[in-house]
Design a protein around this motif. Sequence first.
Motif, mmCIF file in Angstrom:
data_model
loop_
_atom_site.group_PDB
_atom_site.id
_atom_site.type_symbol
_atom_site.label_atom_id
_atom_site.label_comp_id
_atom_site.label_asym_id
_atom_site.label_seq_id
_atom_site.Cartn_x
_atom_site.Cartn_y
_atom_site.Cartn_z
ATOM 1 N N ILE A 1 -3.743 2.911 -46.080
ATOM 2 C CA ILE A 1 -3.818 4.172 -46.828
ATOM 3 C C ILE A 1 -4.890 5.071 -46.220
ATOM 4 O O ILE A 1 -6.014 4.633 -45.952
ATOM 5 C CB ILE A 1 -4.101 3.916 -48.321
ATOM 6 N N VAL B 1 -2.850 11.758 -50.015
ATOM 7 C CA VAL B 1 -2.843 10.310 -49.824
ATOM 8 C C VAL B 1 -1.588 9.940 -49.049
ATOM 9 O O VAL B 1 -0.473 10.226 -49.490
ATOM 10 C CB VAL B 1 -2.874 9.560 -51.162
ATOM 11 N N GLU C 1 -4.287 6.980 -42.039
ATOM 12 C CA GLU C 1 -3.458 5.828 -42.439
ATOM 13 C C GLU C 1 -3.082 5.001 -41.217
ATOM 14 O O GLU C 1 -3.068 3.766 -41.254
ATOM 15 C CB GLU C 1 -2.221 6.330 -43.180
ATOM 16 N N GLY D 1 -5.708 5.003 -54.552
ATOM 17 C CA GLY D 1 -5.579 4.154 -53.378
ATOM 18 C C GLY D 1 -6.178 2.772 -53.600
ATOM 19 O O GLY D 1 -5.597 1.756 -53.196
ATOM 20 N N VAL E 1 -6.740 9.010 -46.781
ATOM 21 C CA VAL E 1 -6.945 10.088 -47.755
ATOM 22 C C VAL E 1 -7.732 11.210 -47.092
ATOM 23 O O VAL E 1 -8.781 10.961 -46.480
ATOM 24 C CB VAL E 1 -7.698 9.589 -49.011
ATOM 25 N N GLY F 1 0.374 6.670 -47.196
ATOM 26 C CA GLY F 1 0.380 5.213 -47.098
ATOM 27 C C GLY F 1 1.623 4.719 -46.390
ATOM 28 O O GLY F 1 2.685 5.342 -46.475
ATOM 29 N N VAL G 1 -8.386 1.260 -47.414
ATOM 30 C CA VAL G 1 -8.305 2.706 -47.650
ATOM 31 C C VAL G 1 -9.334 3.378 -46.746
ATOM 32 O O VAL G 1 -10.532 3.072 -46.820
ATOM 33 C CB VAL G 1 -8.596 3.061 -49.125
#
Length: 520
Positions: A116, A29, A142, A92, A118, A31, A150
């Motif tokens: 964000i 993840v 991101e 997220g 992933v 961000g 997300v």
Amino acid sequence: MGEIRRLKSSKAGDPPRESTPPRRLAAIVAGDIAGYSRLMQIDEEGTHLRVKRIERDLIEPSIAGHHGRLVKTTGDGFIAIFDSPVEAVRCGIVIQQNMVGRNASMPKHHWIEYRIGVNLGDVIVEPDDVFGDGVNIATRLEGIADPGQVYISGGIYEQIKHKLVCGYESLGDRKVKNITDPIRVYRVLPDPAAFNRTRKRRENILILLLSLFLLVIASGVLWYVFWQPHGKAGGQASVPVSPEIPKVLPSPPPILKQAAPQTQPAPSVAPAVKQGASPPQLASPSTPATQLTSAVREPEMNMLRGGNFIMGSNDEVTEKPTHQVTIKPFAIGRYPTSVREWNECAAAKACAFVATGKDDAPITNVSWSDAKQFVVWLAGATRKAYRLPSEAEWEYAARGGTQTKYWWGDQFQSGMANCKNCNDIAAAEQPIKVGSFRPNPFGLYDMGGGVDQWVEDCWHKNYQGAPSDGSAWAEGDCVSHVIRSGSWKNDARYARPTNRDSYDTNVRYPTHGLRVALSP
């Protein structure tokens, strides 16, 4: 051979060889804050303090709470890794939905919004960093994500598509910097109905444009038929026109006179709407409240006379200290709220989604905000003081007048609650119908197991400073609320009347439901 000799020469006193950093498959993840430089220009110290507070109070606890590891922060962002793609995406969503609440009270140009990304990939893990194409793809996702959104890769999507209560919008294959192959990208929609609404809006726009196009064509044809000059060179008529047409054109005035009386009943509708008990923001604008009230099926309630009891236990830190609480008389639902009851609210356009499943099963996938919508609608539709119970009321009701570990005694007994490995019922994706197990001494069913049940209180990590009068412990807008009971997916210790947990206020989860209370 040189490599073989080097391996064999590893003896005491030799300099230690560098070990290969471990590799592992992880959900990454990444961000960062959109417009961070602009925010720093507006208020450098204030922005820095806010970002650090968000990292401390939201980012770090959310990652830990979803079984992830915060690898590093980057000033305006963070990178974390998770064993589970499901928990990575859920984390997220939690972060983004909490940021909505944090920004609500601030001017838009001061909003802190995260983007964000992933991804699932094989990465090199070091104590304070993580490397590999898997990380690069997460950061690229991101980078292309919209603020507050997300974005996930196709690899993540394949792992979670049937495991989270949310929707996904395919954004197609995207070519991103320094990555050879295009990446399949999806946008996560925390509200599973959001994509359908978006698609429906697009369809409506297309239908409108098509209708306008057809109208233009029809107008052209009519113009050609009725208004085109009827003669051509040589005196021949191009289109024969009936001489009766001018007589037809004046006909609209009589039609308007006939339609006028139909507007007369309108004033009689307005008082019915004004007298309705449903709050204006929740009631269906097309359904008078008087009709709604007559159609509502009220939940079965048990009246409790109140009294004193010792709340909490010494089993868990969050359940300490034990303290005496005085409960006033109140009524509480005999069963958790069912799918049938929830869908009456959805049919009235007062609840956010239509539930699936059997009518007599408990409602699931409900956030605290959803639960509040339901009780507000129910109170308005019935003109009774329905609400969520306080945490103290819920525990008092769950104990059923006992002070033992479970309401039936200090030892767990099989077949007394719908929880994991607690009975002979095979594990299922959905809980069984309400009231399938024996009631407690207060005649209440499923007060332990079945579904997690929201209460009114904000989450506090223990009972230090808790009210002693049975009222809800709440202050302003809190980011998480208390859930009780445990669910069919939790083990027996969650079915204890004293067990307490929390979850984010606006986030839905597959085991979360509710039970209503009623003030006398």
